[in-house]
Design an enzyme around this catalytic site. Structure first.
Site, PDB file in Angstrom:
ATOM      1  N   ARG A  86       0.942  -1.230   0.075  1.00 44.84           N
ATOM      2  CA  ARG A  86      -0.098  -0.042   0.081  1.00 44.84           C
ATOM      3  C   ARG A  86       0.925   1.355  -0.085  1.00 44.84           C
ATOM      4  O   ARG A  86       1.136   1.962  -0.914  1.00 44.84           O
ATOM      5  CB  ARG A  86      -1.032   0.032   1.349  1.00 44.84           C
ATOM      6  N   ASP A  87       1.579   1.807   1.318  1.00 51.09           N
ATOM      7  CA  ASP A  87       2.149   2.652   1.214  1.00 51.09           C
ATOM      8  C   ASP A  87       3.503   2.636   0.202  1.00 51.09           C
ATOM      9  O   ASP A  87       3.752   4.035  -0.122  1.00 51.09           O
ATOM     10  CB  ASP A  87       2.882   3.009   2.718  1.00 51.09           C
ATOM     11  N   HIS A 129       7.046   4.400  12.284  1.00 55.80           N
ATOM     12  CA  HIS A 129       7.019   4.453  10.917  1.00 55.80           C
ATOM     13  C   HIS A 129       7.791   5.457  10.483  1.00 55.80           C
ATOM     14  O   HIS A 129       7.730   6.761  10.242  1.00 55.80           O
ATOM     15  CB  HIS A 129       5.682   4.664  10.554  1.00 55.80           C
ATOM     16  N   HIS A 149      10.601   7.137   7.411  1.00 57.46           N
ATOM     17  CA  HIS A 149      11.191   7.111   6.192  1.00 57.46           C
ATOM     18  C   HIS A 149      12.589   7.579   6.299  1.00 57.46           C
ATOM     19  O   HIS A 149      13.111   8.117   7.338  1.00 57.46           O
ATOM     20  CB  HIS A 149      10.304   8.343   5.219  1.00 57.46           C
ATOM     21  N   CYS A 177       5.684   9.894  -0.383  1.00 55.93           N
ATOM     22  CA  CYS A 177       4.170  10.421  -0.130  1.00 55.93           C
ATOM     23  C   CYS A 177       4.064  11.415  -1.298  1.00 55.93           C
ATOM     24  O   CYS A 177       4.833  12.311  -1.310  1.00 55.93           O
ATOM     25  CB  CYS A 177       3.927  10.949   1.361  1.00 55.93           C
ATOM     26  N   ASN A 186      10.186   4.590   2.347  1.00 61.92           N
ATOM     27  CA  ASN A 186      10.157   3.888   3.787  1.00 61.92           C
ATOM     28  C   ASN A 186      11.613   3.202   4.008  1.00 61.92           C
ATOM     29  O   ASN A 186      12.306   2.828   3.337  1.00 61.92           O
ATOM     30  CB  ASN A 186       9.039   2.919   3.938  1.00 61.92           C
TER      31      ASN A 186
END
Length: 390
Positions: A99-100, A291, A293, A324, A333
């Protein structure tokens, strides 16, 4: 080294001890040479079996030897360093690559490729794989096939598959597609909230309270994300108090876990630690995740600092995929392979097979037409290629 600012906070009822903050510094109680010898010993222990063990096939080459290296873990009892003794014995990794990791890709990734990636990630032992997002295709066209992805993995066992839902409409679509767990996402930055989800922080929290209320009625767990927890591409630095406020709101409305995201990767332990302390004042540490990056190469150091403070859930993305679409300059990430390699090296249990994880990374990297973003995967692949020539 930890920034001077914020150090005064550590004296107040914190379990976090100052002497644990600087793993790269010698232990003041023993000669520097002893520390160097220990580090050299640990490095030898981590790499000595590179030419021993089972074969790792496929994208890693038919080299004898990498599987012992990539999956070897050491008990924390082996280490005398107090810093390593303070970290959790096990860590849950939440894989966000499908997803991300893929949402920012300009070229549409076929549904079949996404599904195969998810299955490979599950086979590596990852307990949670964020599958997709039920957002408007207008805003994130890459994830327009969310319903098809969920249908394809409906019978896949071994992992949980949370999906992102921006509002009640998205939640209803997710549940109709078979989702058993959802996630909502707020921001600690007012400007980023407006650019990312087109509403203020307060409006987003009102929206998400509707989602959590609906989720409770059908017993669907809800995870909360907070973006820009240390810095914003528009506002600059974000104060810990703002993060704590949003975290408490999400926790109070029923989120079982709050993931704290450094969306643009500007954090260092000097800014991450004060932020975590502020959030931990209002949300139990076992309900928090991190989380990061890796824009500035600080993700692993931030993860290690977070683990020492009691965090035991880490988000990451296979092959370092991600970014993003609404945060200019944000890189991918932190790579899941790098996180697992780190945790293996310090004796933390993950139940993830790094060799199989690397195969998943190689698979998606090949499809995207670029090298893996994982330093560990690249280095270990070279090691197996070298071993295969011997």
């Amino acid at each position: 080294m930890l920034a001077a600012r914020g150090l005064h906070k550590f004296s107040r009822s914190s379990k976090f001890l100052l002497h644990k903050l600087v793993p790269v510094m010698p232990n003041l109680e023993e000669p520097h040479c002893v520390t160097l010898e220990r580090e050299a010993y640990l490095h030898r222990r981590q790499t000595k079996n590179v030419f021993q063990g089972d074969m790792v096939n496929g994208a890693l080459g038919n080299a004898r030897g990498a599987s012992c290296l990539v999956n070897r873990r050491y008990s924390t009892a082996e280490f005398t360093n107090k810093f390593l003794r303070s970290i959790p014995g096990s860590v849950k990794i939440v894989e966000v690559g499908p997803r991300d990791g893929l949402q920012n890709e300009k070229e549409i990734v076929p549904t079949a490729v996404k599904v195969e990636l998810i299955k490979m990630l599950v086979s590596s032992g990852l307990p949670v794989v964020e599958a997709t997002s039920f957002v408007s295709p207008k805003w994130v066209p890459q994830l327009a096939d969310a319903k098809d992805v969920m249908e394809a993995i409906r019978n896949v066992e071994g992992s949980r598959f949370p999906v992102l839902t921006p509002n009640l409409k998205g939640f209803e679509a997710a549940v109709a597609s078979g989702a058993k767990e959802v996630a909502i996402f707020a921001s600690a930055s007012e400007s980023f909230s407006k650019s990312n989800i087109n509403c203020s922080i307060e409006d987003s929290l009102t929206r998400y309270s509707e989602v959590t209320l609906a989720a409770k009625k059908v017993s669907i767990p809800v995870r909360g994300y907070i973006s820009c927890v240390v810095g914003c591409p528009v506002e600059g630095m974000v104060t810990p108090a703002k993060v704590a406020y949003v975290a408490k709101e999400l926790y109070d409305m029923g989120c079982y876990e709050i993931s704290l995201g450094d969306t643009i990767g500007v954090g260092t332990p000097g800014t991450v630690i004060p932020m975590l302390e502020s959030v931990m004042d209002v949300v139990p540490v076992d309900k928090l995740a991190v989380h990061f990056h890796d824009t500035y190469g600080q993700a692993l150091s931030n993860i290690l600092a977070s683990l020492q403070m009691g965090i035991s859930t880490v988000d990451s993305s296979v092959s370092g995929l991600g970014g993003c679409p609404y945060a200019k300059g944000a890189s991918g990430n932190v790579a899941t392979e790098d996180v697992v390699y780190l945790l293996n090296g310090v004796g933390v249990k993950t139940n993830v097979n790094l060799g199989k994880l690397m195969l998943a990374g190689a698979f998606i990297s090949k499809h995207l037409g670029r090298p893996s973003g994982s330093k560990a995967a690249v280095a270990l692949s070279k090691a197996t290629a070298h071993a295969s020539k011997l």
